[in-house]
Design a protein around this motif. Sequence first.
Motif, short mmCIF file in Angstrom:
data_model
loop_
_atom_site.label_atom_id
_atom_site.label_comp_id
_atom_site.label_asym_id
_atom_site.label_seq_id
_atom_site.Cartn_x
_atom_site.Cartn_y
_atom_site.Cartn_z
N CYS A 162 47.40 42.15 39.43
CA CYS A 162 46.38 41.15 40.08
C CYS A 162 45.12 41.34 40.08
CB CYS A 162 47.03 41.50 41.52
SG CYS A 162 48.95 41.21 41.65
N VAL A 163 44.58 42.51 40.38
CA VAL A 163 43.15 42.86 40.44
C VAL A 163 42.19 42.76 39.32
CG1 VAL A 163 41.49 44.48 41.60
CG2 VAL A 163 43.68 44.24 42.70
N LYS A 164 42.66 43.54 38.33
CA LYS A 164 42.10 43.72 37.17
C LYS A 164 41.57 42.19 36.32
CE LYS A 164 41.91 46.99 34.14
NZ LYS A 164 42.07 48.03 33.31
N PRO A 165 42.69 41.31 36.39
CA PRO A 165 42.16 39.97 35.65
C PRO A 165 41.21 39.20 36.17
CG PRO A 165 44.61 40.30 35.76
CD PRO A 165 44.03 41.49 36.69
N ILE A 166 41.23 39.26 37.54
CA ILE A 166 40.36 38.81 38.42
C ILE A 166 38.85 39.24 38.29
CG2 ILE A 166 39.43 38.08 40.68
CD1 ILE A 166 42.46 37.73 41.48
N VAL A 167 38.92 40.56 38.15
CA VAL A 167 37.49 41.39 38.12
C VAL A 167 37.16 41.18 36.86
CG1 VAL A 167 36.55 43.76 37.97
CG2 VAL A 167 38.12 43.24 39.96
N ASN A 168 37.88 41.36 35.79
CA ASN A 168 37.45 41.33 34.36
C ASN A 168 37.00 39.68 34.06
OD1 ASN A 168 38.29 43.83 33.65
ND2 ASN A 168 40.23 43.02 32.72
N SER A 169 37.52 38.75 34.89
CA SER A 169 36.93 37.70 34.71
C SER A 169 35.51 37.34 35.25
CB SER A 169 38.00 36.34 35.44
OG SER A 169 37.42 35.25 35.56
N ILE A 170 35.53 37.97 36.49
CA ILE A 170 34.08 38.06 37.12
C ILE A 170 32.94 38.76 36.30
CG2 ILE A 170 32.75 38.55 39.09
CD1 ILE A 170 35.60 38.21 40.88
N GLU A 171 33.51 39.84 35.79
CA GLU A 171 32.49 40.58 35.14
C GLU A 171 31.88 39.58 33.83
OE1 GLU A 171 33.27 45.08 34.35
OE2 GLU A 171 33.67 44.07 32.19
N THR A 172 32.99 39.32 33.04
CA THR A 172 32.57 38.57 31.76
C THR A 172 31.73 37.65 32.13
OG1 THR A 172 34.94 39.23 30.87
CG2 THR A 172 33.94 37.24 29.88
N GLU A 173 31.99 36.63 33.10
CA GLU A 173 31.14 35.51 33.60
C GLU A 173 29.75 36.06 33.88
OE1 GLU A 173 30.95 31.04 33.94
OE2 GLU A 173 31.99 32.85 32.71
N ILE A 174 29.67 37.09 34.79
CA ILE A 174 28.31 37.46 35.10
C ILE A 174 27.53 37.99 33.84
CG2 ILE A 174 27.06 39.18 36.30
CD1 ILE A 174 29.45 39.25 38.54
N ASN A 175 28.23 38.57 32.88
CA ASN A 175 27.31 39.19 31.80
C ASN A 175 27.06 38.03 30.90
OD1 ASN A 175 27.35 42.05 32.40
ND2 ASN A 175 29.32 42.24 31.78
N ARG A 176 28.16 36.98 30.71
CA ARG A 176 27.69 36.00 29.92
C ARG A 176 26.69 35.08 30.19
NH1 ARG A 176 30.43 30.86 28.26
NH2 ARG A 176 31.33 30.49 30.39
#
Length: 403
Positions: free
Chosen positions: A299-313
């Motif tokens: 639940c948590v990691k997929p959302i967090v990874n999506s946020i992390e990737t979009e911020i860096n991108r």
Amino acid sequence: MAFNIFKWFFGKNENGQATGDKVKVKGFLDEEVGEFYAGMELYVQRMIFWAMVRKVGSAVGAVEWKTFRRGKEVKSGEYWSWNFSPNANESRREFFMKLTAELYQHQEALVVETRNGDRLVADGYSTQENLTGDIYGDISSRGFSVPGRFKAEDVLHFTIQGDSARAILSGICAMEGKLMKSAASAYVRQQGTRGILTIDDTAEAQEGFEEEFEDLMNDKFKKYFSAENAVLPLYQGYSFKENESTGGSTKSTLAGTRDIKNMMDDIIEYTALAFGIPLSVATGKGVTDADFKEFMTSCVKPIVNSIETEINRKLYGQDRVIAGSFVKANLESVRYVDLFDAAGPIDKLIGSGAFCINDIRAKLGLEVIDEEWAWKHWMTKNYATMGELNEQLGEKEENPDEK
């Protein structure tokens, strides 16, 4: 008192009178009992949906966002925005709770940055799709309009895979809601007062009969059944006899409430499955380390990874990320750690040389020690390289009498 169990569902007081939303009550005939429970599945759906969103949103909101510059961790620039104040009105937890709710409701969420640097989660927006980059307009947040149109590179657009959890929950609650209505109606009937109302033919023929009957059913009987002690005034030609076997037994009452609770438990279980949340985490009962890891992984990691990737991108870009400047999510702060339970693992981490004392203190949320020795890495003497061990074994073979 049969309505008390449902008082928090429907906004009624002990007498069954609506305290908030209006509920139409025509009388006390069996076929009209179901009107008290119109929309029960909607209440259940909202309650359980938001309970699950709070579970995931609280975990996402507890994540620490570390910022790096040329490979070194720094606390500047984006660090303040993502860890403390994304905008003037919301804290980090409030911001990520809202972001999580949008993701679970719509499978996507949009974050825009205003001219003064505030980052806002959009309540609504329109999208003009384009192969070279979508255009976003008609953006609103917290009920206010956000002026301007934004290119894809100027917004943070987050998505999650799978069907909408809210749509799945709607189907589940629609199915279970019908069963709950039946159980609730049966429970109320078991607890209610019953009787036979006899009306003479002469009374029906009198002028104003319909008004008298309406007044009796909607006013006098209602007050009579809800009062602890009451007298029932009747018009001429009317007679009412109360059944002696009215009121459900304690056994039937318990059975009715258990049926409803079991159905509620079923909906919670199905909803947890739709969210990917282990049932123990969803209910807060009997949570094991394995359950919590599953919750974090699914639940948590997929959302967090999506946020992390979009911020860096979007905020850093390819060149800066490759050069070592980026944002990294630290999920270690999500779960409370008891120092006494962690004492053994801490000893191993320091004794193996993997972490220094200040590394451990930082991960536990403690202040680092401003001393040189606290930054040194230590290793217990029983650690050695394979070469050193072979040398020691060789020496023992050459000197068998040496102890």
